[in-house]
Design an enzyme around this catalytic site. Structure first.
Site, PDB file in Angstrom:
ATOM      1  N   SER A 120      41.830 -17.886  20.533  1.00 12.49           N
ATOM      2  CA  SER A 120      40.479 -17.704  21.043  1.00 12.49           C
ATOM      3  C   SER A 120      40.503 -17.202  22.486  1.00 12.49           C
ATOM      4  O   SER A 120      41.049 -16.155  22.766  1.00 12.49           O
ATOM      5  CB  SER A 120      39.697 -19.018  20.927  1.00 12.49           C
ATOM      6  OG  SER A 120      39.692 -19.472  19.609  1.00 12.49           O
ATOM      7  N   HIS A 145      39.113 -14.639  17.413  1.00  8.63           N
ATOM      8  CA  HIS A 145      37.908 -14.791  16.597  1.00  8.63           C
ATOM      9  C   HIS A 145      36.686 -14.678  17.501  1.00  8.63           C
ATOM     10  O   HIS A 145      36.802 -14.475  18.699  1.00  8.63           O
ATOM     11  CB  HIS A 145      37.927 -16.094  15.791  1.00  8.63           C
ATOM     12  CG  HIS A 145      37.820 -17.350  16.611  1.00  8.63           C
ATOM     13  ND1 HIS A 145      37.846 -18.609  16.057  1.00  8.63           N
ATOM     14  CD2 HIS A 145      37.680 -17.557  17.956  1.00  8.63           C
ATOM     15  CE1 HIS A 145      37.728 -19.525  17.011  1.00  8.63           C
ATOM     16  NE2 HIS A 145      37.628 -18.911  18.162  1.00  8.63           N
TER      17      HIS A 145
END
EC number: 3.4.21.92
Length: 224
Positions: A120, A145
């Site tokens: 992330s 993501h």
């Protein structure tokens, strides 16, 4: 009237791992000098070698610490590289962007090195290092993501937060496209769900520049 609106911070964090704000174990090293022995915590000692660790989730406290360390090292020597070792599940988008912006603004090149997991916001910061100096160890994992978050309360408040998370999603995707060289639509597609990459695949994708197979003394990365 009681305001029922509840703000949920927007995160870019892998939910498989709960972030922590500080290391649970803090080793110390002892140095001998003409004045006797002197003890340092290991991170302070490595900071003298221009090595910074991001080994936790990303929050405002962590961002403040990393920004302060980078500014200090820039003041010490604006021409010598700063190395950031990253093992992070990600965290707050705004805190991560504060770190990212500082990485882009300081004069020294910023070497980013993934060990363990960069997920992330951790992967975003890894990718944001100086071009040609974004590295990963052989068994590291990298995951990208989209941001996650939520809000509750009146419809207008939820709408405001929905617009903000979409804005941050577009911002992060645009920066990832810039740093990787991938088309924006591919970034949007790949970040729609958790997208894991090995170091070799991350090189192909443009998230990093090479896989490190050895480190020399002092943390200086040797060509592999």
């Amino acid at each position: 009237m009681i305001d029922s609106y509840c703000y949920h911070p927007i995160h870019n964090r892998w939910q498989g791992i709960r972030p922590v704000s500080s290391p649970g174990i803090l080793p110390t090293v002892v140095e001998q000098s003409g004045r006797g022995e002197r003890a340092f915590d290991i991170y302070s000692r490595l900071l003298r070698e221009r090595i910074i660790f991001l080994g936790t989730g990303v929050d405002d406290q962590v961002a403040d610490a990393l920004v302060a360390q980078m500014l200090f090292l820039e003041a010490e020597d604006p021409e010598k590289d700063i190395q950031i070792y990253i093992n992070s599940p990600g965290g707050s988008v705004t805190a991560g962007l504060a770190i990212y912006d500082t990485m882009q603004q300081v004069a020294p090149d910023v070497v980013t090195i993934c060990y363990g997991l960069a997920a992330s916001m951790g992967a975003f910061l890894l990718c944001g290092g100086t071009k040609g100096k974004r590295l990963a160890l052989p068994n590291a994992r990298i995951m990208i993501h989209q941001p996650l978050g939520g809000a509750q309360g009146q419809a207008v408040d939820i709408e405001i937060q929905a617009k903000e998370i979409l804005f941050l999603k577009e911002t992060l995707n645009g920066l990832l496209a810039e740093h990787t060289g991938q088309p924006l639509n591919k970034i949007a597609e790949d970040t729609d769900r958790d997208h894991f990459l090995s170091p070799a695949k991350a090189v192909e994708y443009g998230l990093i520049d090479r896989v490190v197979d050895s480190l020399t003394g002092g943390g200086i990365v040797k060509e592999g």
